[in-house]
Write an enzyme that holds these catalytic residues in place. Structure first.
Site, PDB file in Angstrom:
ATOM      1  N   ASP A  60       0.825  -1.212   0.000  1.00  0.00           N
ATOM      2  CA  ASP A  60       0.000   0.000   0.000  1.00  0.00           C
ATOM      3  C   ASP A  60       0.868   1.275   0.000  1.00  0.00           C
ATOM      4  OD1 ASP A  60       0.645  -0.773   2.724  1.00  0.00           O
ATOM      5  OD2 ASP A  60      -0.714   0.796   3.406  1.00  0.00           O
ATOM      6  N   HIS A  61       2.175   1.116  -0.203  1.00  0.00           N
ATOM      7  CA  HIS A  61       3.073   2.266  -0.336  1.00  0.00           C
ATOM      8  C   HIS A  61       3.887   2.234  -1.631  1.00  0.00           C
ATOM      9  CE1 HIS A  61       2.354   3.711   3.835  1.00  0.00           C
ATOM     10  NE2 HIS A  61       1.882   2.475   3.893  1.00  0.00           N
ATOM     11  N   HIS A 116       8.168  -0.460  12.384  1.00  0.00           N
ATOM     12  CA  HIS A 116       7.015  -0.956  11.621  1.00  0.00           C
ATOM     13  C   HIS A 116       7.514  -2.049  10.670  1.00  0.00           C
ATOM     14  CE1 HIS A 116       3.245  -0.866   9.382  1.00  0.00           C
ATOM     15  NE2 HIS A 116       3.862  -0.512   8.273  1.00  0.00           N
ATOM     16  N   HIS A 173      -1.457   7.230   6.213  1.00  0.00           N
ATOM     17  CA  HIS A 173      -2.862   6.813   6.347  1.00  0.00           C
ATOM     18  C   HIS A 173      -3.720   7.856   7.047  1.00  0.00           C
ATOM     19  CE1 HIS A 173      -2.349   2.546   5.151  1.00  0.00           C
ATOM     20  NE2 HIS A 173      -1.115   2.724   5.613  1.00  0.00           N
TER      21      HIS A 173
HETATM   22 FE    FE Z   1       0.585   1.447   5.166  1.00  0.00          FE
HETATM   23 ZN    ZN Z   2       3.061  -0.208   6.175  1.00  0.00          ZN
END
Ligand code: FE
Ligand code: ZN
Length: 260
Positions: A60-61, A116, A173
Site C-alpha cells: 500500500d506504499h 514498523h 494513512h
Molecule cells: Fe501502510
Molecule cells: Zn506499512
C-alpha cells in the site's frame, strides 16, 4: 504560507503525498500505493513528476511504482536494506543520505527509523519544516510492529519527537479519528485530545484530510510519544507495563492498541 504538499487519497485510507518544487511545476511522489489517481492528478494539473520516494516496502506504499516509473521514467528512492522488496528501486538510500533529485530544488535527508518494518525511511526536509513519516508516526498513533521490536520503534519515535514543534507531519494513512479515540482511552482527561477528536470527526464528515499534523500537536495528543507523562505511565501499568521505562510504557500501550 501554504505547505508545498498535496495529498491524494488512494486505496481505502492511504495518502499519496506530492512534494512540489518551489516553482510549483514539478513534484516528487511519496508512497504511490496505486498509480491511477496519481497519474490523473499530474495530467489534470500539467505537473512534471521527478521521482518516487518510498518510506517502506508494503504494497500500500509501493503498489504504483512500476506503472509510474514506466509512464514517466522515474528514479525510485528507498531503503538499501529493502532493495529486493521495493519495486524499481534505482537509488538505494542509507541513514543520513541527502535526497536531492534534479528539479525539486529542496533538500531532504533520509532517516532510518525501523520498527514498523525492519527498514523504514523518513524523508526529512528540515529547511521546509516537512516530515514524511510513512507508517512510523501517524497523527495520534504509530504503525504496528510487523518486523521490528518495541525498542527500535520507541527509539525511532523518540528521534522524530526531537524535530521542531512546527514541523508538519505527513503520514501514510488517514487513521486520525480512530487513533484519537484510542488516545482518549489512554488519557480520558486530556482536553487537547478531546478537542482534536471533535475537530477530526468534523473534517472527516466533510471528506477532508486531517493531515498534516505537527510535531507540537503530536507531543500533546499522541500516546506513543507521551511515555514521560504520568497519565500514560499509569495507564500502561494497568495494561501490564512492569516499570516506567519509556520502552516498557511504549510496548504496553502498543499492545493495548493492537487489541483496541
Ligand atoms: Fe501502510
Ligand atoms: Zn506499512
Amino acid at each position: 504560507m501554504e505547505p508545498p504538499v498535496a495529498l491524494i487519497p488512494a486505496l481505502r485510507d492511504n495518502y499519496v503525498a506530492l512534494l512540489h518544487s518551489p516553482d510549483g511545476r514539478s513534484v516528487a511522489i511519496i508512497d504511490p500505493s496505486e498509480s491511477e489517481p496519481v497519474a490523473r492528478y499530474l495530467e489534470s494539473r500539467g505537473l512534471q513528476p521527478l521521482a518516487i520516494f518510498n518510506t517502506h516496502h508494503h504494497p500500500d506504499h509501493v503498489g504504483g511504482n512500476r506503472e509510474l516509473q514506466k509512464a514517466y521514467d522515474l528514479p525510485v528512492y528507498g531503503a538499501a536494506a529493502d532493495r529486493d522488496r521495493i519495486p524499481g528501486l534505482t537509488h538505494p538510500m542509507y541513514e543520513g543520505d541527502r535526497i536531492t533529485p534534479a528539479g525539486l530544488d529542496r533538500l531532504g535527508v533520509v532517516w532510518d527509523i525501523p520498527g514498523h518494518t525492519r527498514a523504514h525511511t523518513a524523508f526529512v526536509f528540515a529547511d521546509d519544516g516537512l516530515l514524511f513519516a510513512g507508517d512510523t508516526l501517524f497523527a495520534a498513533g504509530c504503525g504496528r510492529l510487523f518486523e521490528g521490536t518495541p525498542d527500535q520503534m520507541q527509539a525511532s519515535l523518540a528521534r522524530l519527537r526531537e524535530l521542531p514543534d512546527e514541523t508538519r507531519l505527513y503520514c501514510g494513512h488517514e487513521y486520525t479519528v480512530n487513533n484519537l479515540r484510542f488516545a482518549q482511552a489512554v488519557e480520558p482527561d486530556n482536553p487537547t485530545i478531546k478537542k482534536k477528536l471533535a475537530w477530526a470527526v468534523e473534517l472527516r464528515r466533510q471528506g477532508e484530510p486531517t493531515l498534516p499534523s505537527t510535531i507540537g500537536e503530536e507531543k500533546q495528543t499522541n500516546p506513543f510519544l507521551r511515555w514521560n507523562e504520568t497519565a500514560v505511565k499509569n495507564a500502561s501499568r494497568q495494561k501490564g507495563a512492569l516499570d516506567d521505562d519509556p520502552v516498557s510504557v511504549f510496548a504496553a500501550v502498543r499492545e493495548w492498541k493492537d487489541r483496541f
